[in-house]
Design a protein around this motif. Structure first.
Motif: not given
Length: 177
Positions: A3-6, A99-103, A112-113, A117-118
């Motif tokens: 869902s994050v990538a989508g 983005a860094a937190t999610l990665e 990556l997605p 976006v960032a």
């Protein structure tokens, strides 16, 4: 994670450069930043990962606070001459922190997605004539640093730890067997 990538893919398509012509770049950067904040806080909450949620919140606050403070210390005029709060880009710092937190917490499939976006948010700030390229680079560095510094992997078996001393800095890799 799908869902994050989508969601990230849908955002990139919805706010593509064609859709963001003219003053729309500013609006597109707001949408991108807000989506990343919701993802960074929402993904851990949905998974019941309250430690991840706390780390994401800390990373976002550190990035925002650092950018805010630097804007006051180094008042630089924006390219559109609207005010003297150009350096560094707050949108970029918060977006790259998310983005860094999610990665760092969930791996490259979420990261990556979010990084794409960032990056779009950073480009949008330049195209909206709100920031110089170096404002965006500084914001990206602040956000990435805060995301990596305050967020740990969900599995504690592997860690990448940033460090700084009087002779330089780098990363230390640690694993537990």
């Amino acid at each position: 994670m799908r869902s994050v990538a989508g969601g990230a893919s849908a955002l990139v398509l919805a706010v593509s450069p064609v859709a963001a012509a003219g003053h729309g770049w500013d609006k597109a950067s707001d949408v991108g930043r807000n989506l990343l904040v919701v993802a960074a806080l929402g993904v851990p909450a949905i998974q019941g990962d309250w430690t991840g949620d706390l780390q994401a919140g800390g990373s976002l606050l550190l990035a925002h606070g650092t950018a805010y403070g630097l804007k006051r210390i180094f008042p630089e005029e924006r390219p559109d001459r609207s005010d003297r709060h150009s350096f560094p880009s707050g949108h970029s710092s918060v977006s790259f922190a998310a983005a860094a937190t999610l990665e760092n917490r969930y791996g490259w499939k979420a990261g990556l997605p979010a990084l794409l976006v960032a990056s779009f948010v950073g480009v949008s700030r330049i195209e909206a004539n709100k920031h110089h390229w170096y404002d965006v680079v500084a914001g990206a560095a602040i956000g990435t640093g805060s995301g990596l510094l305050l967020t740990s992997k969900r599995t504690n078996g592997v860690r990448l730890i940033p460090f700084v001393d009087s002779r330089g800095g780098g990363f230390s890799f640690a694993t537990r067997f």
